[in-house]
Design a protein around this motif. Structure first.
Motif, PDB file in Angstrom:
ATOM      1  N   ILE A 117      37.796 -26.177 -18.918  1.00  0.00           N
ATOM      2  CA  ILE A 117      38.147 -27.237 -19.870  1.00  0.00           C
ATOM      3  C   ILE A 117      39.319 -26.808 -20.749  1.00  0.00           C
ATOM      4  O   ILE A 117      40.299 -27.551 -20.933  1.00  0.00           O
ATOM      5  CB  ILE A 117      36.923 -27.617 -20.724  1.00  0.00           C
ATOM      6  N   ALA A 118      39.252 -25.591 -21.288  1.00  0.00           N
ATOM      7  CA  ALA A 118      40.344 -25.089 -22.125  1.00  0.00           C
ATOM      8  C   ALA A 118      41.626 -24.950 -21.313  1.00  0.00           C
ATOM      9  O   ALA A 118      42.727 -25.275 -21.783  1.00  0.00           O
ATOM     10  CB  ALA A 118      39.947 -23.744 -22.735  1.00  0.00           C
ATOM     11  N   SER A 119      41.488 -24.488 -20.076  1.00  0.00           N
ATOM     12  CA  SER A 119      42.656 -24.277 -19.224  1.00  0.00           C
ATOM     13  C   SER A 119      43.360 -25.590 -18.897  1.00  0.00           C
ATOM     14  O   SER A 119      44.595 -25.671 -18.915  1.00  0.00           O
ATOM     15  CB  SER A 119      42.229 -23.578 -17.933  1.00  0.00           C
ATOM     16  N   LEU A 120      42.591 -26.613 -18.609  1.00  0.00           N
ATOM     17  CA  LEU A 120      43.177 -27.901 -18.237  1.00  0.00           C
ATOM     18  C   LEU A 120      43.930 -28.536 -19.404  1.00  0.00           C
ATOM     19  O   LEU A 120      44.961 -29.184 -19.205  1.00  0.00           O
ATOM     20  CB  LEU A 120      42.079 -28.839 -17.729  1.00  0.00           C
ATOM     21  N   ILE A 166      47.955 -29.657 -19.325  1.00  0.00           N
ATOM     22  CA  ILE A 166      48.476 -30.964 -19.758  1.00  0.00           C
ATOM     23  C   ILE A 166      49.676 -30.771 -20.679  1.00  0.00           C
ATOM     24  O   ILE A 166      50.723 -31.424 -20.521  1.00  0.00           O
ATOM     25  CB  ILE A 166      47.373 -31.781 -20.467  1.00  0.00           C
ATOM     26  N   VAL A 167      49.541 -29.869 -21.647  1.00  0.00           N
ATOM     27  CA  VAL A 167      50.632 -29.596 -22.585  1.00  0.00           C
ATOM     28  C   VAL A 167      51.883 -29.135 -21.832  1.00  0.00           C
ATOM     29  O   VAL A 167      53.005 -29.593 -22.089  1.00  0.00           O
ATOM     30  CB  VAL A 167      50.205 -28.542 -23.621  1.00  0.00           C
ATOM     31  N   GLY A 168      51.700 -28.227 -20.866  1.00  0.00           N
ATOM     32  CA  GLY A 168      52.835 -27.709 -20.106  1.00  0.00           C
ATOM     33  C   GLY A 168      53.562 -28.788 -19.328  1.00  0.00           C
ATOM     34  O   GLY A 168      54.799 -28.846 -19.317  1.00  0.00           O
ATOM     35  N   GLN A 169      52.812 -29.672 -18.671  1.00  0.00           N
ATOM     36  CA  GLN A 169      53.434 -30.742 -17.896  1.00  0.00           C
ATOM     37  C   GLN A 169      54.198 -31.726 -18.787  1.00  0.00           C
ATOM     38  O   GLN A 169      55.282 -32.190 -18.425  1.00  0.00           O
ATOM     39  CB  GLN A 169      52.362 -31.482 -17.089  1.00  0.00           C
ATOM     40  N   VAL A 170      53.653 -32.020 -19.944  1.00  0.00           N
ATOM     41  CA  VAL A 170      54.336 -32.919 -20.888  1.00  0.00           C
ATOM     42  C   VAL A 170      55.638 -32.286 -21.377  1.00  0.00           C
ATOM     43  O   VAL A 170      56.664 -32.969 -21.512  1.00  0.00           O
ATOM     44  CB  VAL A 170      53.410 -33.276 -22.071  1.00  0.00           C
ATOM     45  N   PHE A 171      55.621 -30.987 -21.617  1.00  0.00           N
ATOM     46  CA  PHE A 171      56.838 -30.285 -22.037  1.00  0.00           C
ATOM     47  C   PHE A 171      57.955 -30.451 -21.009  1.00  0.00           C
ATOM     48  O   PHE A 171      59.105 -30.731 -21.358  1.00  0.00           O
ATOM     49  CB  PHE A 171      56.541 -28.797 -22.236  1.00  0.00           C
ATOM     50  N   CYS A 182      46.857 -23.455 -15.371  1.00  0.00           N
ATOM     51  CA  CYS A 182      46.347 -23.449 -13.995  1.00  0.00           C
ATOM     52  C   CYS A 182      45.611 -22.160 -13.647  1.00  0.00           C
ATOM     53  O   CYS A 182      44.783 -22.137 -12.732  1.00  0.00           O
ATOM     54  CB  CYS A 182      47.508 -23.638 -13.017  1.00  0.00           C
ATOM     55  N   SER A 183      45.885 -21.100 -14.363  1.00  0.00           N
ATOM     56  CA  SER A 183      45.444 -19.766 -13.988  1.00  0.00           C
ATOM     57  C   SER A 183      43.946 -19.661 -13.726  1.00  0.00           C
ATOM     58  O   SER A 183      43.521 -19.123 -12.708  1.00  0.00           O
ATOM     59  CB  SER A 183      45.854 -18.757 -15.070  1.00  0.00           C
ATOM     60  N   MET A 184      43.127 -20.177 -14.637  1.00  0.00           N
ATOM     61  CA  MET A 184      41.697 -19.920 -14.555  1.00  0.00           C
ATOM     62  C   MET A 184      40.877 -21.079 -14.012  1.00  0.00           C
ATOM     63  O   MET A 184      39.654 -20.970 -13.905  1.00  0.00           O
ATOM     64  CB  MET A 184      41.167 -19.529 -15.938  1.00  0.00           C
ATOM     65  N   VAL A 185      41.514 -22.188 -13.656  1.00  0.00           N
ATOM     66  CA  VAL A 185      40.733 -23.337 -13.186  1.00  0.00           C
ATOM     67  C   VAL A 185      40.086 -23.036 -11.834  1.00  0.00           C
ATOM     68  O   VAL A 185      38.882 -23.265 -11.648  1.00  0.00           O
ATOM     69  CB  VAL A 185      41.610 -24.601 -13.091  1.00  0.00           C
ATOM     70  N   PHE A 186      40.860 -22.534 -10.889  1.00  0.00           N
ATOM     71  CA  PHE A 186      40.303 -22.258  -9.566  1.00  0.00           C
ATOM     72  C   PHE A 186      39.185 -21.208  -9.608  1.00  0.00           C
ATOM     73  O   PHE A 186      38.103 -21.443  -9.055  1.00  0.00           O
ATOM     74  CB  PHE A 186      41.416 -21.839  -8.607  1.00  0.00           C
TER      75      PHE A 186
END
Length: 393
Positions: A283-286, A290-295, A316-320
């Protein structure tokens, strides 16, 4: 004597895992150097539009999707070592085939067709190599440290992206796309030289379970990594083209920023899923993704775009691995490789589908628009993960 054996296993198992991660890092450079250079080669040398650029990048992920189950079953039944060795050989063959496309550029669609064949074989090699290393790592480390295996393996993969993207662009700039393919042939052979002397892992025996049944158990986790994977796919396929279109320097550094953040988070937070639970970390990672993609979507200059790639990598690092820990907990030990193969196929599907679809969007709305798609997809994954955590609390 028992204490001595346990102590030896305690120290030899991590060493084997790190050796596996080294061979994966070296061999996966073959994928990393080809990702940004392939889109540039198709666009700048073959003069095809962004749909074909995205297709040639994404087709390898389609191959990986279709063969994850095969690779997982192979690894469960014949061992992670055999799967890894098979994948490394396929990697090298893919480099030879892809190199042919650079010598027949004046033959209409033929270089694109040959390149697609090479990329399909690359995806098959990726399936066997990654699933094989994961199965090997799980056998060495055990279920209780599955999160650590996933974190270390992912660190090797995205570390390769961090190094491979600018390396590939540099090789292509000085020596052409054929040299990128030659490197893609040689690097897996180095990985093979590391894998062959290692002892084969323990093979768990048990009743076969159809892949469809395993997917039924883990599909909700797979949908989350699918939606999360769009962000990485648009960074990998289109960030060099975004920089070139806007006449910004250092077109290959987007994946480097992504990969650097990815690896740093894995180093400092790799224990998170095993210790705090996968859903909470995801949850924290996602949110960070989102912030990165908006940037990147709103970036007026390369600095903010690179910052966005960095935040995307951190997110993205810890989601998988976070969702992967949940997957491993839902299946028996003798089904882990098959389950992880099916689970990883969801992420591969995101990578494969995003390339051509986002290419069409980029043709009509510009390269920055694809990062809005990435942000929306990450937001969907965030909502799904929140609902999953609420339903299991």
């Amino acid at each position: 004597m028992c204490f001595s054996t346990v102590s030896m296993q305690k120290y030899t198992a991590p060493r084997q895992l790190y050796r596996l991660s080294l061979l994966l890092f070296i061999s996966y450079l073959a994928v990393a150097i080809s990702m940004p250079t392939t889109s540039v080669f198709v666009s700048e040398t073959l003069h095809y539009n962004n749909f074909y650029s995205g297709l040639c990048v994404g087709i390898s992920f389609l191959s990986t999707i279709l063969t994850r189950g095969l690779a997982g079953t192979f690894a469960d039944q014949r061992g992670g070592r055999k799967a890894t060795v098979t994948g490394l050989i396929l990697y090298s063959l893919a480099g030879i085939i892809a190199s042919i496309s650079s010598w027949i550029t004046s033959y209409g669609m033929l270089p694109v067709i040959v390149l697609i064949l090479g990329r399909l074989l690359l995806g098959l090699g990726e399936s066997f190599t990654i699933v094989g290393v994961l199965a090997w790592g799980f056998s060495v480390m055990g279920n209780a440290r599955a999160g650590r295996v996933l974190a270390v393996v992912g660190m090797a993969l995205y570390g390769a992206f961090a190094v491979g993207s600018p390396l590939g662009m540099m090789i292509m700039h000085y020596w052409g796309y054929a040299s990128v393919c030659l490197a893609g042939f040689l690097l897996p052979l180095i990985g093979l030289s590391i894998a062959l002397p290692m002892a084969p892992p323990l093979i768990h025996r048990g009743a076969h379970t159809p892949l469809t049944e395993i997917i039924r158990r883990i599909w909700d986790l797979g949908v989350i990594v699918f939606a999360q994977g769009v962000g990485f796919a648009v960074v990998g396929a289109f960030m060099p083209l975004l920089f070139l279109q806007r006449h910004w320097e250092n077109a290959g550094w987007g994946l480097s920023a992504f990969g650097t953040a990815f690896v740093l988070v894995r180093i400092f937070c790799g224990h998170g899923p095993d210790r705090f639970g996968g859903k909470r970390i995801a949850i924290a990672s996602l949110f960070i993704e989102i912030v990165g993609q908006v940037f990147i979507w709103l970036a007026p200059d390369p600095a903010l775009a690179l910052a966005g790639a960095f935040f995307t990598g951190a997110g993205c690092s810890m989601v998988f691995p976070s969702m992967g820990v949940e997957v491993v907990g839902r299946v028996a030990p003798h089904l882990r490789a098959t389950a992880m193969g099916g689970f990883a196929a969801f992420q591969d599907l995101a990578y494969g589908a995003t390339g051509p679809v986002a290419g069409i969007v980029a043709d009509h709305a510009g390269f920055s628009s694809v990062y809005l798609i990435g942000a929306i997809s990450a937001a969907i994954a965030f909502i799904l993960c929140c609902r999953l955590k609420a339903s299991t609390s």
